[in-house]
Design an enzyme around this catalytic site. Sequence first.
Site, short mmCIF file in Angstrom:
data_model
loop_
_atom_site.label_atom_id
_atom_site.label_comp_id
_atom_site.label_asym_id
_atom_site.label_seq_id
_atom_site.Cartn_x
_atom_site.Cartn_y
_atom_site.Cartn_z
CD GLU A 9 15.34 81.08 35.85
OE1 GLU A 9 15.35 81.32 37.07
OE2 GLU A 9 16.32 80.63 35.25
CG HIS A 53 13.95 73.98 41.81
ND1 HIS A 53 13.15 73.43 40.83
CD2 HIS A 53 14.62 75.00 41.23
CE1 HIS A 53 13.36 74.08 39.69
NE2 HIS A 53 14.23 75.04 39.92
NE ARG A 68 13.21 78.71 41.56
CZ ARG A 68 14.54 78.76 41.47
NH1 ARG A 68 15.27 78.78 42.57
NH2 ARG A 68 15.12 78.80 40.30
CG HIS A 128 16.87 75.04 44.61
ND1 HIS A 128 17.80 74.34 43.85
CD2 HIS A 128 16.79 76.28 44.03
CE1 HIS A 128 18.24 75.10 42.87
NE2 HIS A 128 17.65 76.29 42.96
NE ARG A 177 17.29 81.33 45.10
CZ ARG A 177 17.71 80.75 43.98
NH1 ARG A 177 18.46 81.43 43.12
NH2 ARG A 177 17.41 79.51 43.70
#
Length: 520
Positions: free
Chosen positions: A116, A243, A290, A351, A386
């Site tokens: 990811e 997100h 992100r 998110h 994060r």
Amino acid sequence: MHHYDFLVIGSGIAGLTFAIKTATRLPDAKIAVVTKADAKESNTKYAQGGIAVVTDTLTDSFEQHINDTLLAGDGLCDPQVVEMVVKEGPERLNELLEWGTSFDQKKKGGFDLGREGGHTQNRILHHKDITGFEIETTLLRKVSELPNIHVMQQHFAVDLITQHHLKKRNKSDISTECYGAYIFNEKTKKVETYLSKVTMLATGGIGQVYQNTTNPKIATGDGIAIAYRAKARISNMEFIQFHPTSLDHPQPNTSFLISEAVRGFGALLRNKSGELFMHLYDDRRELASRDIVSRAIDNELKKSGDDCVYLDCTHIKKRDFKKHFPNILQKCKEIGINPKKDMIPVVPAAHYLCGGVNVNEHGQTTLKNLYACGECANTGLHGGNRLASNSLLEALVFAHRSFLKSVEEFDFGTIVSGVPEWNDEGTTPPRELILITHNRKELKAIMNDYVAIIRNDERLERASKRLKVLYEETEALYKKTKISAQLFELRNLITVAYLIVKQSQARKENRGAFYNSDLS
């Protein structure tokens, strides 16, 4: 009045893991797990991507995972906490496997590891695109096997009990210790007193403070709000991860998440004209962290005036897409999108909260006997942003460490006395629920327009002024109105919004998921 040795507020991966380990180690202890919805309803349930753990030491290493986490956190992570979580991850993963959690395997054996945004290696363990649901199911099954765990559904935490509530107290005392919580029983419509020697906050995120969020409707920041009212320290609330790719399709309360793993599998982002754009923002393109991808999309939408951008999966083999993302495929089909032929419309959505209730390496808050774990806690792992799929890992590690510390300090001795029952004399049922529902809608609009991906000083000041009005109206209503879950949630959302705005105003540099255009 209820007496328990351990009170766990929340039923996601953090709370259930803590409860299971504590109940197993102390079979004579009474453990209550209270959750405001059904036990299975939590942020954990909706975690699609997976859990990031170093399992393939031939291609991956702790050092690489640590560096990826530090880079994503933009210099604001606690390096010691990052190293601790990453290195303890494999052991915590093995416990999940022993409890029966299933992760996807390769045909030739070994985990089918995904990748990811922000990760330099494939290290994401997943169960199709419903990893969180698989973990939640496993933990609830384990809980059902332990007779000393009592799960109370439709029970809403109203406030923590501290010295402030004791009948005999020095009025000059500052609350420094937690004795449990006042809990609203949705069925009886009464607030009940739950006294405990140890209280664990595991209440999840705050996504419902925004109009667009991937969080379930229960994510109203309750744990953070009640901890703040109890004078626990709260930090890093300005760091809210949006997100990049939630499905752009009208739906109530929550947006459907198109997992980060889809881009990790090769999906590309295009504008309405079909042009790629991520190369203009970061060398990692679609696999940038992100915060970068969300701001890139936000900028593209502001430039074009379009409502969404598109995720292009048409080059991914249909068989592979169906195998890895069956839940996403089904959702697309329901709204008439064929990912093999059609691009998927996406927009950023709130998110994950990177801050929360301050805790040390053992999950202890600044109030004695109060622990916090999971998304509601500020552990130092995430810093300003994060790294994808680090949250489930964080929950497992800190649930374990909280369990060890709380059991080490646990005493079967006498529980605190002098705590009064809840008093709502003089209150009446609300004449109009519109007073609550309208203020909630207004709050979400304020946060969406003024305190979202990109902020500025004027917007933050406007948000602050409007929140003050909402706070005063809601507190006035609270003092004269009978208790309801809707009113609790509104109070908590306003508290969370206030913390986000104030801590955004205090930050004087752009880092991680926080971006103020006046500071650029």
